[in-house]
Write an enzyme that holds these catalytic residues in place. Structure first.
Site, PDB file in Angstrom:
ATOM      1  N   LYS A 149     -12.355  73.642  -5.913  1.00  0.00           N
ATOM      2  CA  LYS A 149     -12.599  75.071  -5.646  1.00  0.00           C
ATOM      3  C   LYS A 149     -11.276  75.743  -5.275  1.00  0.00           C
ATOM      4  CE  LYS A 149     -16.064  77.930  -3.298  1.00  0.00           C
ATOM      5  NZ  LYS A 149     -16.493  78.687  -4.469  1.00  0.00           N
ATOM      6  N   LEU A 205     -17.926  73.549 -11.003  1.00  0.00           N
ATOM      7  CA  LEU A 205     -17.897  73.370  -9.558  1.00  0.00           C
ATOM      8  C   LEU A 205     -19.272  72.826  -9.171  1.00  0.00           C
ATOM      9  CD1 LEU A 205     -16.206  73.944  -6.946  1.00  0.00           C
ATOM     10  CD2 LEU A 205     -17.791  75.833  -6.610  1.00  0.00           C
TER      11      LEU A 205
HETATM   12  N1  PDD Z   1     -18.535  80.895  -5.672  1.00  0.00           N
HETATM   13  N2  PDD Z   1     -19.430  77.846  -9.610  1.00  0.00           N
HETATM   14  C1  PDD Z   1     -18.371  78.615  -9.328  1.00  0.00           C
HETATM   15  C2  PDD Z   1     -17.305  78.774 -10.353  1.00  0.00           C
HETATM   16  C3  PDD Z   1     -18.274  79.248  -8.071  1.00  0.00           C
HETATM   17  O1  PDD Z   1     -17.203  80.005  -7.775  1.00  0.00           O
HETATM   18  C4  PDD Z   1     -19.335  79.088  -7.126  1.00  0.00           C
HETATM   19  C5  PDD Z   1     -19.293  79.726  -5.778  1.00  0.00           C
HETATM   20  C6  PDD Z   1     -20.429  78.283  -7.490  1.00  0.00           C
HETATM   21  C7  PDD Z   1     -21.568  78.022  -6.558  1.00  0.00           C
HETATM   22  O2  PDD Z   1     -21.169  77.147  -5.535  1.00  0.00           O
HETATM   23  P1  PDD Z   1     -21.844  77.154  -4.101  1.00  0.00           P
HETATM   24  O3  PDD Z   1     -23.301  76.957  -4.309  1.00  0.00           O
HETATM   25  O4  PDD Z   1     -21.216  76.025  -3.410  1.00  0.00           O
HETATM   26  O5  PDD Z   1     -21.558  78.499  -3.496  1.00  0.00           O
HETATM   27  C8  PDD Z   1     -20.431  77.660  -8.740  1.00  0.00           C
HETATM   28  C9  PDD Z   1     -18.228  81.471  -4.384  1.00  0.00           C
HETATM   29  C10 PDD Z   1     -19.424  81.822  -3.587  1.00  0.00           C
HETATM   30  C11 PDD Z   1     -17.236  82.613  -4.567  1.00  0.00           C
HETATM   31  O6  PDD Z   1     -16.307  82.425  -5.337  1.00  0.00           O
HETATM   32  O7  PDD Z   1     -17.363  83.649  -3.902  1.00  0.00           O
END
Ligand code: PDD
Length: 282
Positions: A149, A205
């Protein structure tokens, strides 16, 4: 509003990082976004575990005292900002730190990592959860370590902007003829009562919400297959939805102008939303 930066709580307007920070110069850092409901951090350990994984992946060394104090710093921050009641998010970013001169190789001697946290009020997108959203398909032009991330989010921001300019909510990214994820959420599909989602690999991710949804599917006896959905099959799906920390469980009702199912949120996504909300708010 206050933020935490490298050991201090500061007025957000006064907080500044060096122009030599590798987060600024190279995008050399990782981040996490965590939901907070009435002071309770949702899936906090999972977010911190993924932070550790990201730091390992980028070989950023964060002193263990600082790493271990993140939960306390987060709590102090939401208290100071009045976000311990109601809904909020906490943003956390760690970069490799600031070093002149600019060199691609890691700074020698080592410099301390930059640690930044902020909190903000959060309003769930209730109307979108009920009605669903329209999306477009876009090519997934990201690198092949999407499991990390990192703050390198240009393909993601460009895709989201493209969607906005096309008059829709978001995008579904396609790599090698299959659906990977959205610029800021994971994707689940339903066909003939079975749930499909891209397998956890370096191409997506592995969302914390995604893992909760997989667990919910098990608890609701919904068959789940971790296999990618082919772009060719996209328009024939019964249901499609996003999952993510700030997205929650968001039905997708139209892709590239074509209806998914009957163009309204389906039965399975609704049952998953219900269970997700009871876990988030319970
Ligand atoms: N984004 N895939 C991508 C590319 C993401 O950036 C995110 C989360 C997710 C979902 O992951 P999670 O369930 O752990 O939030 C999947 C965050 C919230 C953001 O960039 O603001």
């Amino acid at each position: 509003m206050q933020v935490y930066l490298n050991g201090e709580f500061l007025d957000q307007k006064k907080a500044a990082v060096s122009v030599a920070d590798r987060g600024f110069v190279f995008g050399d850092g990782v981040y996490e976004v965590t939901r907070v409901v009435n002071g309770k951090f949702f899936q906090e350990k999972e977010h911190l575990d993924r932070l550790d994984e990201g730091l390992r992946g980028l070989k950023i060394k964060l002193r263990s005292e600082i790493r271990d104090s993140i939960p306390n710093i987060s709590r102090e921050l939401i208290q100071r900002n009045g976000h311990a009641e109601g809904e909020a998010t906490v943003y956390l970013q760690v970069t490799r730190g600031a070093a002149f001169p600019r060199t691609h190789t890691f700074p020698e001697p080592e410099v301390p990592a930059t640690v930044y946290l902020s909190s903000g009020p959060f309003k769930p997108h209730k109307e979108l959860h009920e009605k669903g959203v329209d999306v477009i398909t876009v090519p997934d032009v990201r690198w092949t370590r999407c499991n990390l991330k990192t703050v390198n989010l240009l393909p993601n921001t460009l895709a989201r902007q493209q969607a906005k300019e096309a008059g829709v909510n978001s995008a579904v990214m396609i790599r090698d003829g299959v659906v990977t994820e959205s610029p800021n959420a994971n994707i689940f599909a339903v066909k003939d009562g079975t749930l499909y989602t891209f397998p956890a690999s370096n191409y997506i991710l592995n969302g914390i919400t995604r893992k909760v949804i997989i667990d919910i599917a098990k608890s609701l006896d919904i068959p789940l297959v971790t296999e990618p959905v082919r772009q060719d099959d996209l328009y024939e799906l019964d249901e499609l939805f996003f999952t993510g920390t700030t997205t929650d469980v968001q039905p997708i009702v139209r892709v590239d102008g074509r209806e998914i199912g009957n163009g309204t949120p389906g039965r399975i996504v609704k049952s998953i939303q219900q269970e997700y909300n009871s876990r988030l708010y319970g």
